[in-house]
Design a protein around this motif. Structure first.
Motif, short mmCIF file in Angstrom:
data_model
loop_
_atom_site.label_atom_id
_atom_site.label_comp_id
_atom_site.label_asym_id
_atom_site.label_seq_id
_atom_site.Cartn_x
_atom_site.Cartn_y
_atom_site.Cartn_z
N CYS A 214 41.90 40.39 32.29
CA CYS A 214 41.73 40.97 33.62
C CYS A 214 42.65 40.23 34.61
O CYS A 214 42.60 39.00 34.70
CB CYS A 214 40.27 40.86 34.07
SG CYS A 214 40.00 41.38 35.78
N TYR A 239 45.50 45.30 34.98
CA TYR A 239 44.19 45.65 34.41
C TYR A 239 43.06 44.96 35.17
O TYR A 239 43.12 43.76 35.45
CB TYR A 239 44.12 45.25 32.94
CG TYR A 239 42.74 45.44 32.36
CD1 TYR A 239 42.22 46.71 32.16
CD2 TYR A 239 41.95 44.34 32.04
CE1 TYR A 239 40.95 46.89 31.66
CE2 TYR A 239 40.67 44.51 31.53
CZ TYR A 239 40.18 45.79 31.34
OH TYR A 239 38.91 45.95 30.84
N LYS A 240 42.03 45.73 35.50
CA LYS A 240 40.81 45.18 36.09
C LYS A 240 39.65 45.46 35.15
O LYS A 240 39.47 46.59 34.71
CB LYS A 240 40.52 45.82 37.46
CG LYS A 240 41.33 45.23 38.60
CD LYS A 240 40.80 45.70 39.94
CE LYS A 240 41.53 45.03 41.09
NZ LYS A 240 40.99 45.44 42.40
N CYS A 241 38.87 44.43 34.85
CA CYS A 241 37.73 44.56 33.95
C CYS A 241 36.62 45.36 34.64
O CYS A 241 36.65 45.56 35.86
CB CYS A 241 37.22 43.19 33.52
SG CYS A 241 36.48 42.23 34.86
N CYS A 244 35.06 43.56 37.76
CA CYS A 244 35.92 43.53 38.95
C CYS A 244 36.07 44.93 39.54
O CYS A 244 36.13 45.11 40.76
CB CYS A 244 37.27 42.93 38.62
SG CYS A 244 37.22 41.17 38.24
N SER A 245 36.12 45.95 38.68
CA SER A 245 36.22 47.34 39.16
C SER A 245 34.97 47.71 39.92
O SER A 245 35.04 48.34 40.98
CB SER A 245 36.43 48.28 37.98
OG SER A 245 37.64 48.04 37.32
#
Length: 253
Positions: A214, A239-241, A244-245
């Motif tokens: 991430c 990329y955001k995990c 975090c999203s």
């Protein structure tokens, strides 16, 4: 885990423990939105169950007395809206750890484990971070304290940590090249990857597994845990995990 007349070993019980643990960790991390919605305080006393197939469910406790297995903490849904979400998840995590130990040692007694077998079982269990440590981020801090900092991370697209030098030549994001005279750096990096933990299931990496990092929290995940394939990773710029999203969505809301 079915008892039957078959001989069971501490390793069998530990596999059951690890699978149930993985399911509960998913409920409290990657599937937290779904878990939160299912724990409606208006419903009856609910329990969080980890299942042997690495999934989870929120359900009413068993009606039979005594139950087939020890029961999880009852009524986790009642405290949901009366506490800060992080505190509530941490509380559920603590009770989940207690339940997993109860189930494991229930099986140990049922299968007639002696002192050495119980000791072996607990040793394997104790080598894993607790669910509480995973949910609160304590496990990640412990790993960072144990491992030296490296100038590069595991390649997002390929991604066997143990073969990083070979795979760094391909992937959407490449770490900066290392100087030829940078001796010892590769060894430090190898040690770091050996201690890397998946942010979803919290297991160490295995051979031939795809990992992705991430960009927001710099946590590593098995691709299968966050449903990202190597092919998808090739097209992801940042990329955001799931955690975090979700945080970003809540902040915007």
């Amino acid at each position: 885990m079915e008892g039957g007349g078959a001989h069971r070993t501490p390793e069998d019980v530990f596999r059951d423990f690890r699978a149930r643990r993985a399911g509960m960790i998913k409920a409290l991390t990657t599937d937290v939105e779904k878990f939160y919605q299912q724990c409606d305080p208006e419903k009856e006393n609910l329990c969080l169950y980890g299942l042997p197939n690495e999934t989870w469910e929120v359900n009413l406790p068993a009606e039979e007395v005594p139950p087939e297995l020890p029961e999880p903490a009852l009524g986790i849904n009642f405290a949901r809206d009366g506490m800060d979400e992080k505190d509530w998840l941490s509380l559920v995590a603590v009770h989940s750890d207690a339940w997993l130990l109860a189930v494991a040692f229930y099986f140990g007694a049922r299968f007639g484990f002696d002192k050495e077998s119980r000791k072996r079982l607990f040793s394997m269990i104790n080598n894993l971070p607790t669910i509480y440590e995973v949910v609160t981020g304590t496990a990640k801090k412990q790993v960072k304290e144990k491992t030296p900092k490296s100038s590069s991370k595991i390649n997002k697209s390929g991604t066997k940590p143990s073969r990083l030098p070979e795979l760094n030549s391909r992937g959407p994001k490449m770490p900066p090249p290392k100087d030829e005279d940078d001796s010892g750096g590769e060894e430090e990096e190898g040690e770091e990857h050996e201690n890397a933990l998946c942010g979803a299931c919290n297991d160490n990496y295995g051979q031939d597994e795809f990992w992705i990092c991430c960009d927001a929290c710099e946590t590593w995940y098995h691709g299968k845990c966050v449903k990202i394939t190597p092919a998808k990773a090739e097209h992801i710029k940042q990329y955001k995990c799931p955690n975090c999203s979700s945080s970003s969505k809540r902040a915007r809301a």
